[in-house]
Write an enzyme that holds these catalytic residues in place. Structure first.
Site, short mmCIF file in Angstrom:
data_model
loop_
_atom_site.label_atom_id
_atom_site.label_comp_id
_atom_site.label_asym_id
_atom_site.label_seq_id
_atom_site.Cartn_x
_atom_site.Cartn_y
_atom_site.Cartn_z
N ASP A 111 -22.09 70.14 58.70
CA ASP A 111 -21.82 71.28 57.80
C ASP A 111 -20.33 71.45 57.50
O ASP A 111 -19.88 72.54 57.16
CB ASP A 111 -22.40 72.57 58.38
CG ASP A 111 -21.83 72.88 59.77
OD1 ASP A 111 -21.07 72.06 60.32
OD2 ASP A 111 -22.15 73.97 60.29
N LYS A 162 -16.21 78.86 71.71
CA LYS A 162 -16.46 80.27 71.34
C LYS A 162 -16.02 81.24 72.44
O LYS A 162 -16.85 81.87 73.11
CB LYS A 162 -17.93 80.46 70.98
CG LYS A 162 -18.43 79.39 70.03
CD LYS A 162 -19.38 79.84 68.97
CE LYS A 162 -19.57 78.78 67.93
NZ LYS A 162 -20.57 77.76 68.18
N ASP A 223 -16.08 75.09 57.51
CA ASP A 223 -17.44 75.00 58.05
C ASP A 223 -18.33 75.84 57.14
O ASP A 223 -18.09 77.04 56.98
CB ASP A 223 -17.44 75.56 59.49
CG ASP A 223 -18.85 75.65 60.08
OD1 ASP A 223 -19.82 75.81 59.33
OD2 ASP A 223 -18.96 75.55 61.31
N1 GDD Z 1 -29.67 66.82 66.00
C1 GDD Z 1 -29.22 68.01 66.40
N2 GDD Z 1 -29.80 68.62 67.46
N3 GDD Z 1 -28.19 68.58 65.72
C2 GDD Z 1 -27.75 69.78 66.13
C3 GDD Z 1 -28.32 70.48 67.22
C4 GDD Z 1 -29.42 69.85 67.91
O1 GDD Z 1 -29.98 70.37 68.88
N4 GDD Z 1 -27.66 71.65 67.37
C5 GDD Z 1 -26.71 71.68 66.42
N5 GDD Z 1 -26.77 70.57 65.66
C6 GDD Z 1 -25.89 70.19 64.56
C7 GDD Z 1 -25.88 71.20 63.42
O2 GDD Z 1 -26.83 70.83 62.44
C8 GDD Z 1 -24.46 71.08 62.90
O3 GDD Z 1 -24.34 70.03 61.97
C9 GDD Z 1 -23.65 70.68 64.13
O4 GDD Z 1 -24.58 70.18 65.08
C10 GDD Z 1 -22.87 71.85 64.72
O5 GDD Z 1 -23.73 72.94 64.91
P1 GDD Z 1 -23.35 74.39 64.34
O6 GDD Z 1 -24.50 75.28 64.66
O7 GDD Z 1 -22.90 74.31 62.95
O8 GDD Z 1 -22.16 74.77 65.33
P2 GDD Z 1 -20.95 75.76 65.08
O9 GDD Z 1 -20.47 75.70 63.69
O10 GDD Z 1 -21.32 77.09 65.63
O11 GDD Z 1 -19.82 75.13 66.08
C11 GDD Z 1 -19.50 73.76 66.04
O12 GDD Z 1 -18.67 73.45 64.93
C12 GDD Z 1 -17.37 74.07 64.95
C13 GDD Z 1 -16.64 73.61 63.71
O13 GDD Z 1 -17.26 74.05 62.58
C14 GDD Z 1 -18.79 73.36 67.34
O14 GDD Z 1 -18.68 71.96 67.36
C15 GDD Z 1 -17.41 74.03 67.46
O15 GDD Z 1 -16.72 73.56 68.59
C16 GDD Z 1 -16.59 73.71 66.21
O16 GDD Z 1 -15.33 74.39 66.25
MG MG Z 2 -21.14 74.85 61.93
#
Ligand code: GDD
Ligand code: MG
Length: 372
Positions: A111, A162, A223
């Site tokens: 994303d 977080k 993001d």
């Molecule tokens: N296959 C799979 N399985 N993908 C997953 C799973 C899972 O169980 N859980 C999450 N994802 C994928 C999501 O589809 C997304 O592309 C990515 O992993 C990160 O998940 P998000 O839910 O978007 O996390 P976030 O935005 O809260 O946090 C993450 O991104 C931040 C940057 O935007 C973390 O990596 C943070 O450390 C980072 O700063």
């Molecule tokens: Mg994200």
């Protein structure tokens, strides 16, 4: 040959109801599924083979991209029956990698829209002989991200996902969701269980003394996980504030896809995209918004900073601001929606306006409308 893993298994809960039937990476941004921007950028950086780690609505990815040949890529799909978390998903997808243990593997969150030089990240990783290299960016408010302080040489000192207390906010550098792993490091992540790469793998690697590098890059980064960011990201692509080889047309104030129709005196601006077969009637104003395929905005309405779902209808002389209108929803003429409203898929909003309810209800259960 250069390989990558793309994490696309999340449920996209913050983008409901748009993600009730479409996984977040397949929502259209600047006229194409968001993932297409990422796939084309990776291909342009020399990536040849990508394993998509899917879970939620998994089958839709293969329907969209097949073997990837149209993008000049070889795509593989690995589906988790139960989501394995980010680290578990990376480990699970690694079974489909073909490279050797010392080769670099790119890993992307599904994303993120960014201008980072992917090839330079991979080559820097190789040259440094690192175990993991993380793309970092700086943000004003890092609380919703993974915090990653580094030393003067770019070596990662800690990884705080977080943070919950003010004392933990030790830096404005955050994990930007793009990594290079040396393949052998992925193979050491425990298999067959839920693992968070952010909460478990990275902290453990640091304790073990592994060489984890952070590369701070201040080019465009966003993001797209929240409605506001999703809308801004799409507008930035349309305006050309960030480059993507996947934008289907010239950049400018608006992108109107084939089959859409725009009436006389209608104003489209600030990075608006009008999806295929959508209709914007005479005199309507659509500003910085994503209007998805087959939607209709009737005469005299003003739509700002909003997403209008597939086949949704906005009646005449409505005001829609910072709203998420679900697929097939129908807003009767004359409504002035309070900013920030989300309307569920297929919900009909009568002319007399909305009944605001306090809770958050999944799209499928929405009675009428939910104010968030
Ligand atoms: N296959 C799979 N399985 N993908 C997953 C799973 C899972 O169980 N859980 C999450 N994802 C994928 C999501 O589809 C997304 O592309 C990515 O992993 C990160 O998940 P998000 O839910 O978007 O996390 P976030 O935005 O809260 O946090 C993450 O991104 C931040 C940057 O935007 C973390 O990596 C943070 O450390 C980072 O700063
Ligand atoms: Mg994200």
């Amino acid at each position: 040959m250069s390989e990558a893993i793309l994490l696309v298994g999340g449920k996209g809960t913050r983008l409901r109801p748009l993600t009730s039937h479409t996984p977040k990476p397949l929502l259209e941004v600047a006229g194409v599924p968001f993932l297409t921007h990422q796939l084309r950028r990776a291909a342009a950086a020399g990536v040849t083979r990508i394993v998509l780690a899917t879970s939620y609505l998994a089958e839709l990815f293969e329907d969209e991209y097949g073997d990837g040949s149209e993008l000049g890529l070889r795509l593989e799909y690995v589906t988790e029956t139960e989501p394995l978390g980010t680290g578990g998903a990376i480990r699970n997808a690694a079974g489909r990698l073909t490279c050797g243990p010392d080769e670099p593997v790119l890993v992307f969150n599904g994303d993120i829209l960014s201008g980072v030089d992917i090839a330079a990240l991979r080559e820097g990783h190789r040259a440094a002989g690192a175990d993991v290299t993380l793309h970092l960016t700086r943000v004003e408010d890092p609380r919703a991200f993974g915090l990653v302080p580094t030393d003067d040489e770019g070596r990662v000192l800690a990884f705080l996902e977080k943070p919950e207390t003010p004392e933990q906010i030790v830096t404005d550098q955050i994990n930007a969701g793009c990594y290079v792993f040396t393949r052998a490091v992925i193979d050491r992540i425990p298999a067959g269980r839920v693992v968070s790469v952010e909460r478990e793998t990275f902290p453990e690697l640091l304790v073990s003394g592994a060489l984890v590098r952070g590369v701070v890059d201040d080019t465009y980064w966003r993001d797209l996980g929240t409605p506001a960011a999703f809308i801004e990201g799409s507008a930035d692509l349309v305006l050309g504030a960030v480059d993507s080889p996947a934008v289907p047309g010239d950049t400018g104030e608006a992108l109107v896809l084939p089959g859409a129709s725009v009436g006389q005196g209608a104003v489209l601006c600030a990075g608006t995209v009008i999806g295929s077969d959508a209709v914007v009637e005479d005199g309507a104003v659509v500003e910085a918004s994503v209007v998805l395929a087959g939607a209709r905005i009737a005469t005299g309405s003003v739509v700002r900073n909003s997403v209008v779902g597939r086949g949704a209808r906005i009646g005449g002389h409505c005001t829609v601001d910072s709203a998420v209108i679900g697929d097939g929803a129908d807003v009767a003429a004359g409504n002035e929606l309070p900013p920030g409203l989300r309307i569920g898929c297929g919900v009909r909003l009568p002319a007399e306006g909305i009944r605001v309810s306090a809770g958050r209800t999944p799209c499928s259960e929405l009675p009428r409308a939910v104010h968030v």
